[in-house]
Design a protein around this motif. Structure first.
Motif, mmCIF file in Angstrom:
data_model
loop_
_atom_site.group_PDB
_atom_site.id
_atom_site.type_symbol
_atom_site.label_atom_id
_atom_site.label_comp_id
_atom_site.label_asym_id
_atom_site.label_seq_id
_atom_site.Cartn_x
_atom_site.Cartn_y
_atom_site.Cartn_z
ATOM 1 N N SER A 277 49.345 34.194 86.169
ATOM 2 C CA SER A 277 48.381 34.935 86.902
ATOM 3 C C SER A 277 49.162 35.751 88.039
ATOM 4 O O SER A 277 50.435 35.452 88.229
ATOM 5 C CB SER A 277 47.255 34.017 88.016
ATOM 6 O OG SER A 277 48.167 33.286 88.678
ATOM 7 N N PRO A 278 48.627 36.937 88.473
ATOM 8 C CA PRO A 278 49.196 37.723 89.524
ATOM 9 C C PRO A 278 49.963 36.956 90.611
ATOM 10 O O PRO A 278 50.682 37.320 91.236
ATOM 11 C CB PRO A 278 48.307 38.769 89.803
ATOM 12 C CG PRO A 278 47.409 38.947 88.503
ATOM 13 C CD PRO A 278 47.457 37.372 88.199
ATOM 14 N N MET A 279 49.148 35.744 90.931
ATOM 15 C CA MET A 279 49.453 35.010 92.116
ATOM 16 C C MET A 279 50.741 34.387 92.181
ATOM 17 O O MET A 279 51.292 33.829 92.954
ATOM 18 C CB MET A 279 48.619 34.071 92.548
ATOM 19 C CG MET A 279 47.025 34.394 93.306
ATOM 20 S SD MET A 279 45.971 35.173 91.999
ATOM 21 C CE MET A 279 45.564 33.415 91.278
ATOM 22 N N GLU A 280 51.137 34.265 90.899
ATOM 23 C CA GLU A 280 52.510 33.430 90.461
ATOM 24 C C GLU A 280 53.548 34.160 90.003
ATOM 25 O O GLU A 280 54.605 33.786 89.648
ATOM 26 C CB GLU A 280 52.052 32.332 89.654
ATOM 27 C CG GLU A 280 51.162 31.361 90.214
ATOM 28 C CD GLU A 280 50.479 30.450 89.173
ATOM 29 O OE1 GLU A 280 51.244 29.226 88.970
ATOM 30 O OE2 GLU A 280 49.860 30.914 88.283
ATOM 31 N N ALA A 281 53.303 35.611 90.018
ATOM 32 C CA ALA A 281 54.365 36.495 89.419
ATOM 33 C C ALA A 281 55.609 36.371 90.115
ATOM 34 O O ALA A 281 55.439 36.741 91.707
ATOM 35 C CB ALA A 281 53.748 38.034 89.138
ATOM 36 N N ILE B 278 40.568 51.532 87.754
ATOM 37 C CA ILE B 278 41.529 51.702 89.000
ATOM 38 C C ILE B 278 42.790 51.431 88.663
ATOM 39 O O ILE B 278 43.404 50.385 88.469
ATOM 40 C CB ILE B 278 41.182 50.589 89.929
ATOM 41 C CG1 ILE B 278 39.689 50.883 90.256
ATOM 42 C CG2 ILE B 278 41.641 50.724 91.366
ATOM 43 C CD1 ILE B 278 38.956 49.736 91.128
ATOM 44 N N ASP B 279 43.723 52.475 89.075
ATOM 45 C CA ASP B 279 45.008 52.481 89.083
ATOM 46 C C ASP B 279 45.601 51.540 90.190
ATOM 47 O O ASP B 279 44.863 51.511 91.252
ATOM 48 C CB ASP B 279 45.701 53.871 89.213
ATOM 49 C CG ASP B 279 47.291 53.860 88.866
ATOM 50 O OD1 ASP B 279 47.942 53.675 89.879
ATOM 51 O OD2 ASP B 279 47.416 54.138 87.749
ATOM 52 N N LYS C 3 49.382 45.748 85.041
ATOM 53 C CA LYS C 3 48.115 45.816 85.652
ATOM 54 C C LYS C 3 47.161 47.007 85.448
ATOM 55 O O LYS C 3 46.449 47.213 85.242
ATOM 56 C CB LYS C 3 48.428 45.715 87.418
ATOM 57 C CG LYS C 3 48.718 44.110 87.835
ATOM 58 C CD LYS C 3 48.610 44.416 89.486
ATOM 59 C CE LYS C 3 48.687 42.968 89.944
ATOM 60 N NZ LYS C 3 50.103 42.707 90.249
ATOM 61 N N ARG C 4 48.281 48.126 85.237
ATOM 62 C CA ARG C 4 47.687 49.383 84.927
ATOM 63 C C ARG C 4 47.045 49.312 83.612
ATOM 64 O O ARG C 4 45.978 49.887 83.216
ATOM 65 C CB ARG C 4 48.895 50.395 85.000
ATOM 66 C CG ARG C 4 48.282 51.784 84.605
ATOM 67 C CD ARG C 4 49.425 53.079 85.009
ATOM 68 N NE ARG C 4 49.935 52.923 86.499
ATOM 69 C CZ ARG C 4 50.749 52.751 87.186
ATOM 70 N NH1 ARG C 4 51.715 52.064 86.136
ATOM 71 N NH2 ARG C 4 51.104 52.631 88.304
ATOM 72 N N SER D 293 48.954 38.608 81.450
ATOM 73 C CA SER D 293 50.158 37.673 81.222
ATOM 74 C C SER D 293 50.664 37.930 79.939
ATOM 75 O O SER D 293 52.193 37.848 79.767
ATOM 76 C CB SER D 293 49.664 36.350 81.156
ATOM 77 O OG SER D 293 50.672 35.401 81.060
ATOM 78 N N LYS D 294 50.144 38.303 78.863
ATOM 79 C CA LYS D 294 50.588 38.536 77.694
ATOM 80 C C LYS D 294 51.281 39.832 77.629
ATOM 81 O O LYS D 294 52.783 40.019 76.907
ATOM 82 C CB LYS D 294 49.623 38.807 76.548
ATOM 83 C CG LYS D 294 49.963 39.145 75.345
ATOM 84 C CD LYS D 294 48.934 39.283 74.081
ATOM 85 C CE LYS D 294 49.458 39.375 72.717
ATOM 86 N NZ LYS D 294 48.162 39.577 71.787
ATOM 87 N N CYS D 295 50.835 40.948 78.546
ATOM 88 C CA CYS D 295 51.696 42.193 78.561
ATOM 89 C C CYS D 295 52.959 41.760 79.111
ATOM 90 O O CYS D 295 54.023 42.409 78.667
ATOM 91 C CB CYS D 295 50.839 43.100 79.485
ATOM 92 S SG CYS D 295 51.769 44.663 79.786
ATOM 93 N N LEU D 296 53.047 40.924 80.340
ATOM 94 C CA LEU D 296 53.981 40.869 81.120
ATOM 95 C C LEU D 296 55.360 39.910 80.194
ATOM 96 O O LEU D 296 56.541 40.396 80.501
ATOM 97 C CB LEU D 296 53.631 39.684 82.259
ATOM 98 C CG LEU D 296 54.852 39.801 83.256
ATOM 99 C CD1 LEU D 296 54.975 41.179 84.257
ATOM 100 C CD2 LEU D 296 54.455 38.775 84.473
#
Length: 311
Positions: free
Chosen positions: A229-233, A41-42, A260-261, A217-220
């Motif tokens: 996590s995305p909740m803390e981005a 899912i994109d 995410k993608r 997270s590693k990608c970021l």
């Protein structure tokens, strides 16, 4: 990107909303499914997704129509006292009406490019056509059924005033089922609300989701940002607390969505949460079916009122 890694301190507004969803605890553990079974899912598709529990709720459009009709009913009541009550000419549907709006963090690349982690101004949903206009004392009396001193008003301008005013009268006209079964469809035992909160909480504790969080997270981090996590981005970016985002926030938000993608974070997280919801629905089949019947009765009644008050 030259932006240094940042320690996260404060949750952005969307994360606070999703954190609230995580309260509550009911139901059985979902049967794990392999990550390979997760749909790809994109992130841009996130707001079009429907979680299993939504089969027992009003759709976003039905909810918008119901809220709009409540305003039209108030307007009709206020008119009998010679007073105005502004209402939009038609129901207003906001992106935030989607159950999955920012449920999995930011996903709208176009919005992120302009607003970073901020809620886009264009998505701010007004509550009424006259939002921001202070009602007069007379309007407040007719609306609330209370005099300026807060005491109940039995009449107004020589006419009997409904208990609770025009607002309460409109709510009673809309009511067709036990309290709580309309709108979000929580039900007398808060079943749907609890299921939504429980599935979200369980999903972020699930090994499948934790694993994709780690990859995201590693990608970021390759973009110069640090978030578990995305909740803390983005929480440690100073402009999060400002009226508008700065370039750093926008770059971080774009990196967030890009990661995410590449990790299919939304697809995996949605699949896992859906697993938990389907298990809860199966465990409470009769209760959910009763909620669906109450929802259908509500839609029928709302349609009849729409025909009468807003042909």
């Amino acid at each position: 990107m030259t932006t240094p890694n940042r320690a996260l301190r404060r949750l952005p507004a969307w994360a606070l909303l999703t954190a609230l969803l995580a309260s509550g605890c009911t139901g059985q553990e979902a049967t794990p499914s392999a990550e390979s079974a997760a749909r790809t899912i994109d992130p841009s598709q996130a707001e079009t997704l429907r979680l299993p529990v939504e089969d027992y709720m009003l759709t976003p459009l039905q909810s918008a129509r119901r809220n709009w009709l409540h305003g039209k009913l108030i307007q009709a009541c206020m008119k009998t006292y010679g007073l105005e009550y502004p209402v939009f000419p038609e129901p207003v549907l906001s992106p935030r009406d989607s159950l999955v709006f920012r449920r999995y963090g930011i996903t709208d690349a176009a919005a992120a490019a302009a607003w970073g982690y901020h809620l886009p101004m264009a998505q701010a949903e007004p509550s009424a056509a006259g939002a921001g206009i202070k009602p007069s004392a007379e309007q407040m009396t007719a609306l609330s059924g209370k005099s300026a001193d807060g005491t109940p008003a039995a009449s107004f301008r020589g006419r009997e005033l409904p208990k609770g005013g025009c607002s309460e009268k409109a709510s009673e006209q809309l009511e067709t089922a036990p309290s709580g079964t309309r709108g979000p469809g929580t039900g007398p035992d808060q079943l749907i609300s609890t299921t939504k909160a429980d599935s979200f909480r369980r999903s972020i504790e699930d090994p499948r989701v934790k694993a994709v969080f780690a990859r995201w997270s590693k990608c970021l981090s390759t973009h110069g940002y640090d978030a578990p996590s995305p909740m803390e981005a983005g929480a440690g970016i100073p402009s999060i607390q400002a009226e508008k985002p700065d370039a750093t926030e926008i770059e971080a938000a774009q990196a967030d969505i890009a990661c995410k993608r590449t990790t299919n974070l939304v697809g995996i997280w949605f699949t896992v949460e859906s697993d938990y919801q389907r298990t809860s629905i199966a465990d409470h089949r009769a209760e959910f079916e009763a909620l669906a019947k109450a929802r259908d009765a509500d839609v029928t009644h709302t349609t009849e009122l729409l025909t009468a008050y807003a042909p």
